[in-house]
Design a protein around this motif. Structure first.
Motif, PDB file in Angstrom:
ATOM      1  N   LEU A 108      40.057 -21.321  71.850  1.00  0.00           N
ATOM      2  CA  LEU A 108      40.839 -20.093  71.701  1.00  0.00           C
ATOM      3  C   LEU A 108      39.893 -18.919  71.490  1.00  0.00           C
ATOM      4  N   LEU A 140      49.199 -21.699  68.976  1.00  0.00           N
ATOM      5  CA  LEU A 140      48.534 -22.547  69.969  1.00  0.00           C
ATOM      6  C   LEU A 140      47.672 -23.616  69.286  1.00  0.00           C
ATOM      7  N   SER A 141      46.956 -23.198  68.241  1.00  0.00           N
ATOM      8  CA  SER A 141      46.101 -24.138  67.525  1.00  0.00           C
ATOM      9  C   SER A 141      46.926 -25.262  66.894  1.00  0.00           C
ATOM     10  N   GLY A 144      37.613 -22.289  67.782  1.00  0.00           N
ATOM     11  CA  GLY A 144      37.973 -20.877  67.792  1.00  0.00           C
ATOM     12  C   GLY A 144      36.763 -19.990  68.001  1.00  0.00           C
ATOM     13  N   SER A 162      52.298 -23.051  74.740  1.00  0.00           N
ATOM     14  CA  SER A 162      51.814 -24.333  74.238  1.00  0.00           C
ATOM     15  C   SER A 162      52.690 -25.481  74.736  1.00  0.00           C
ATOM     16  N   ALA A 187      47.393 -17.214  68.211  1.00  0.00           N
ATOM     17  CA  ALA A 187      46.304 -18.193  68.151  1.00  0.00           C
ATOM     18  C   ALA A 187      46.660 -19.330  67.199  1.00  0.00           C
TER      19      ALA A 187
END
Length: 553
Positions: free
Chosen positions: A383, A408-409, A421, A547, A405
């Motif tokens: 990311l 998505l993580s 990251g 995602s 972020a």
């Protein structure tokens, strides 16, 4: 101890009497002498008594107690400390809740008033039977402080005890300050009498606290400068991060009390009763806390806030059920008398045994089809998060790019993937190692740089060579289009795309057409995707949808 007056037998007797006063059994060790925090410091500035909850030990500053002329008040002092532990506040979660509401009503208050609030409650109980013992402590405290000027807040506080215990004005407050204080705060004595009559009669502690704050604000001065010292103050431990986090979610429990306080006229336009923004509220309740721990506490509370936002977009499902349902049939076997009749597969028996089905049935058991421990095919995720000055610091204000972020993580990590990251802005990007748990990733993705924007194409190129099978997502805005405008940078982006399983640009843009023109060479690559978000508020849902598209199928 420099005095033999406080013998072990005397201390033990006072401890028993203090416990009997509250009629409680507490898991605390009997009192021990206070060891000065700084041997060279003035002992008058050390606490008179307190409880170390880590050791579950009560400490008493016996030398200070004797120098105050209050050696005979040991039992009352111990009863005061037990009262904090047993009832006021009893739990640090309640203390955190009051501190959160306090900063909502009195934003910017430098030193919390909650300890003073609890002292009013504890001393009312202890003072029912031992008022003179407590008065002796407060008189002695003023003597050890040199008899200097008394703050309006402490003067009003002592005046309340005079009214509560039926003392003559001047028994606790300095007589010389009575006229000047009444001139400076007209009606002070009458307000102290009204407080003593009203505060202890209120039916609920939330109403008590609102009335307390609304009354004492008159005597505080500038909130960001107000500090105070009490003889029995600073003896309540600070809440931990779980207490603070729970308290920050407790606002709804106060609405009825706030409405009643407004109806009674305690709160007016001068009191800000609106619930602040969550991150602003976190800043308020942590900025006045002592020591360096405030930064860690604030970051932990901010991380939990973002976790709740992430969970609004992602449903956390286990990768494998703890008790998988059996639904696969085993190889058929002959059913024998005594076997479970429900195990007979009559369809298979009729098809294979024909007219002998009734006398020669076949059985098949069901067995569990256990899914793999980790989901296959989920790629590692990189990311690239833009933290330039066009977006706010996520600690102080909601940063929707940071939220994207985090979504998505979390989505990748919940699929047992690993995440790396890259936080960038104009210079020196922050690069994490591969992360395998949400808490570590969440903490890293809260970093912020600020300033201008320059995408780290060199980092992208290096990492794409190291891990060509990774899925890469760039989270930025129109600044990314400016960064990629040169032929050299576009070439680096295209090469990195070819070395990635997929490279996605998740950009906040008002016009998708312009983005497609600027990224035309990259869009020709089969591994490149462009996702445009027109409104910043849509970043979280867009990241959740992305995602799902990238990791769920």
């Amino acid at each position: 101890m420099s005095t033999s007056r406080f013998t072990p037998e005397h201390i033990a007797g006072c401890w028993r009497d203090a416990l009997a006063l509250w009629d409680v059994q507490v898991r605390l060790s009997p009192p021990e002498p206070h060891v000065p925090f700084r041997p060279d410091a003035d002992h008058a500035n050390e606490p008179l008594a307190y409880i170390d909850l880590t050791k579950r030990q009560v400490f008493v500053h016996f030398e200070l107690l004797e120098s105050m002329g209050a050696a005979d008040s040991l039992m009352a002092v111990l009863a005061h400390e037990i009262g904090h532990h047993a009832r006021f506040p009893h739990t640090l979660g309640w203390d955190a809740e009051l501190r959160v509401m306090e900063q909502r009503l009195l934003p910017g208050l430098k030193q919390s008033l909650t300890n003073l609030f609890y002292d009013l409650q504890v001393n009312e109980f202890v003072g029912r039977t031992h008022p003179e013992d407590l008065c002796r402590v407060y008189r002695g405290f003023q003597r050890t402080q040199g008899g200097g000027e008394v703050s309006p807040m402490f003067f009003f506080y002592l005046a309340i005890y005079e009214e509560l215990w039926g003392r003559e004005p001047g028994d606790l407050v300095p007589r010389a300050a009575m006229a000047p204080m009444e001139e400076r705060f007209p009606g002070l004595r009458a307000e102290a009498r009204m407080f003593a009559q009203t505060f202890y009669a209120l039916p609920h502690p939330r109403l008590q606290f609102l009335y307390f704050c609304a009354t004492f604000i008159r005597y505080l001065g500038k909130l960001d400068e107000t500090t105070y010292t009490l003889p029995l103050g600073d003896d309540v431990s600070l809440p931990d991060v779980d207490d603070w986090d729970s308290a920050l979610q407790s606002g709804g429990r106060w609405e009825d009390a706030l409405e009643e306080a407004r109806a009674k006229g305690w709160l007016d336009e001068a009191h800000d009763t609106k619930a602040p923004d969550a991150l602003d509220h976190i800043n308020r309740v942590t900025q006045h806390l002592p020591g360096t721990g405030r930064g860690k506490l604030r970051r932990a509370l901010v991380a939990r806030h973002y976790r709740r936002l992430v969970d609004q977009h992602l449903l956390k499902l286990p990768s494998a059920p703890s008790k998988p349902e059996p639904y696969l049939r085993t190889t058929p076997e002959a059913w024998e008398y005594g076997d479970d009749p429900s195990a007979i597969d009559w369809t298979l028996t009729v098809l294979t045994q024909g007219h002998l089905a009734a006398v020669s049935p076949l059985r098949r058991e069901l067995e569990a089809d256990v899914p793999p421990a980790s989901e296959l095919g989920v790629p590692s995720v990189e990311l690239y998060l833009d933290t330039s000055g066009s977006m706010p610091n996520p600690d102080a204000q909601l940063n929707t790019m940071t939220l994207a972020a985090q979504v998505l993580s979390a989505s990748a990590l919940r699929k047992q993937a690993k995440v790396r990251g890259i936080i960038y802005s104009h210079t020196d990007p922050k690069l994490s190692p591969w992360m395998y748990d949400e808490e570590t990733a969440r903490e890293f993705l809260l970093h912020y740089i600020g300033g201008g924007t320059m995408f780290p194409f060199d980092v992208l190129g290096t990492l794409s060579k190291e891990r060509p099978d990774a899925l890469r997502v760039i989270i930025s805005d129109s600044d990314f289009l400016s960064n990629v405008a040169t032929d050299e940078h576009m070439k680096m982006l295209v090469e990195a795309t070819r070395r990635s399983r997929l490279l996605v640009a998740l950009l906040a843009l008002p016009d998708e057409h312009r983005a497609r023109q600027a990224l035309a060479p990259a869009l020709k690559e089969r591994n490149f995707r462009l996702v445009v978000v027109k409104w910043l508020s849509d970043f979280g849902p867009a990241a959740a949808a992305l995602s799902q598209a990238l990791l769920e199928k």
